[in-house]
Design a protein around this motif. Sequence first.
Motif, PDB file in Angstrom:
ATOM      1  N   SER A 126     -24.407  51.826  71.664  1.00 62.08           N
ATOM      2  CA  SER A 126     -23.211  53.028  72.038  1.00 62.08           C
ATOM      3  C   SER A 126     -22.312  52.528  73.262  1.00 62.08           C
ATOM      4  O   SER A 126     -21.146  53.003  73.341  1.00 62.08           O
ATOM      5  N   THR A 127     -22.772  51.703  74.067  1.00 59.14           N
ATOM      6  CA  THR A 127     -22.094  50.950  75.394  1.00 59.14           C
ATOM      7  C   THR A 127     -21.319  49.898  75.236  1.00 59.14           C
ATOM      8  O   THR A 127     -20.757  49.291  75.757  1.00 59.14           O
ATOM      9  N   ASP A 138     -12.435  49.635  79.021  1.00 56.76           N
ATOM     10  CA  ASP A 138     -13.660  50.379  79.499  1.00 56.76           C
ATOM     11  C   ASP A 138     -14.978  49.598  79.336  1.00 56.76           C
ATOM     12  O   ASP A 138     -15.928  50.270  79.542  1.00 56.76           O
ATOM     13  N   LYS A 139     -14.972  48.476  79.035  1.00 56.26           N
ATOM     14  CA  LYS A 139     -16.085  47.526  78.847  1.00 56.26           C
ATOM     15  C   LYS A 139     -16.906  47.375  80.035  1.00 56.26           C
ATOM     16  O   LYS A 139     -18.136  47.631  79.967  1.00 56.26           O
ATOM     17  N   PRO A 140     -16.406  47.136  81.194  1.00 55.09           N
ATOM     18  CA  PRO A 140     -17.113  46.839  82.205  1.00 55.09           C
ATOM     19  C   PRO A 140     -17.768  48.031  82.714  1.00 55.09           C
ATOM     20  O   PRO A 140     -19.236  48.073  82.949  1.00 55.09           O
ATOM     21  N   ARG A 177     -22.836  51.535  82.651  1.00 55.42           N
ATOM     22  CA  ARG A 177     -23.651  52.831  82.291  1.00 55.42           C
ATOM     23  C   ARG A 177     -24.973  52.231  81.706  1.00 55.42           C
ATOM     24  O   ARG A 177     -26.075  53.111  82.037  1.00 55.42           O
ATOM     25  N   PHE A 178     -24.984  51.313  80.764  1.00 57.04           N
ATOM     26  CA  PHE A 178     -26.311  50.840  80.168  1.00 57.04           C
ATOM     27  C   PHE A 178     -27.326  50.361  81.236  1.00 57.04           C
ATOM     28  O   PHE A 178     -28.464  50.684  81.318  1.00 57.04           O
ATOM     29  N   TRP A 179     -26.790  49.555  82.088  1.00 61.23           N
ATOM     30  CA  TRP A 179     -27.859  48.952  83.303  1.00 61.23           C
ATOM     31  C   TRP A 179     -28.050  50.063  84.038  1.00 61.23           C
ATOM     32  O   TRP A 179     -29.265  49.990  84.691  1.00 61.23           O
ATOM     33  N   ASP A 187     -21.960  39.552  85.620  1.00 66.14           N
ATOM     34  CA  ASP A 187     -20.456  39.379  86.023  1.00 66.14           C
ATOM     35  C   ASP A 187     -20.015  40.708  86.169  1.00 66.14           C
ATOM     36  O   ASP A 187     -19.083  40.863  86.800  1.00 66.14           O
ATOM     37  N   ASN A 188     -20.747  41.701  86.031  1.00 67.12           N
ATOM     38  CA  ASN A 188     -20.105  42.997  86.043  1.00 67.12           C
ATOM     39  C   ASN A 188     -20.512  43.504  87.747  1.00 67.12           C
ATOM     40  O   ASN A 188     -21.870  43.866  87.731  1.00 67.12           O
ATOM     41  N   HIS A 189     -19.570  43.795  88.206  1.00 69.97           N
ATOM     42  CA  HIS A 189     -19.724  44.446  89.573  1.00 69.97           C
ATOM     43  C   HIS A 189     -19.559  45.796  89.723  1.00 69.97           C
ATOM     44  O   HIS A 189     -19.433  46.520  91.006  1.00 69.97           O
ATOM     45  N   THR A 190     -19.547  46.454  88.766  1.00 66.65           N
ATOM     46  CA  THR A 190     -19.137  48.100  88.683  1.00 66.65           C
ATOM     47  C   THR A 190     -20.528  48.832  89.305  1.00 66.65           C
ATOM     48  O   THR A 190     -20.384  49.667  90.239  1.00 66.65           O
TER      49      THR A 190
END
Length: 415
Positions: free
Chosen positions: A35-36, A45-47, A52-54, A118-121
């Motif tokens: 879903s993500t 919106d991918k990051p 949201r998944f992690w 790599d995602n710093h959100t």
Amino acid sequence: MSSFKEQFTPTKRFNTIALALMVVGLIAIVALYFSTHGSGIAEADKPKQDARFWASLLQNSVYFLLVVNASMFFICATTLAWGGWQISFRRVTEAISACVPIIGVLAAIILLAIAFGDNHTIYHWTDTHHVHDDPVLNHKKGFLNKGFFATVTILTVVLWSVLGYKLRAMSRQLDNNPLPSVEAGKKYMWKNTVWAAIYIIVFSLTIMSSIPWLWLMSIDAHWYSTMYSWYTFASTFVAGMALIALFVIYLKNKGYLELTNTEHLHDLGKFMFAFSIFWTYLWYSQFMLIWYANIPEETIYFKPRATGLYSGIFWFMFIINFIAPLLILMSRDSKRNYTIIAVVAVLIIFGHWLDFYQMVFPAISPDKVPMILYDFGVALGFVGIIMFVTGRVLSKHALIPKNHPFIKESVIHHT
């Protein structure tokens, strides 16, 4: 004591439910991933969707790790106090604490994957370029950096696991080796006290200080609270006591734990009641005083939670975690009723799960409240792990530590 049921035999239904919950958790993780990470998601919106998944895995793994770890804290705290009332169900707390290495490894993998990804959100401080241009994060980089985060995370999980294993092994060694004399009993208790003190020191340096800062508070890296670690401890400890109460009640209903009676349940109920009040005191102190001071860098944390999109969860969580235990467990009789304690225990575990939800997601998804059913499905998976591991450990060792020096004190315990 030879006529007692000294070993737990998990029923087929117990194992089926545990395995089913783990399957539900896996399905929820897979469904959440697709879903993500679907093809219809816009590139911009991918990051956020990946975060949201992690974030769901982070919230659930950390919450349930701290909840099961509360059992070993309870063992060590009562050991330091030389308390004997809890010995009749000590094997229940030991079995729950045996979940720490398994959930700890899962949590460590998830946390390190987030920090080194790599995602710093989720963790803004992992982006070195952003930190360089941010005065607040640049000031905290000596503490908030990947190397320190990884070192403390791994060391914490290892120490919790090793010390917990040592304390459980010391308890079980008496099953087939009764203490020959009173003097031997004193030496045994002193040895237990020393190892319990070591664990409490580690617990104080982790749960009551650094770990909540790193794993949770650093999600909102521009905000801080000096009460955050105590708040996190209170939340997971009362949920841990509720989990212990649920297993005790289940075993009592199945005819086990003959030496555990209403007096012991009453004391577990008092812990649930008292620490619900203690959690509320910390909740009030952290929330109301910051809100009243109206300091922008502090109130920014509570704005989306108390008045924004997450306000419903925020106040519902407060009702479950404070109002419900206060009103239901206030009387003496309610704390001695198996059904009432079981219902309140489930409410407390769910309520503090919601507490962790609102601690994590407003920073990850400030514009939209995510579909909580995915996260609840993941939570059920962790519940299945706890049931399965606890049941297996209980089935391998005697349920009654009959040779413990304080077992008589537990048998004659009266509140």
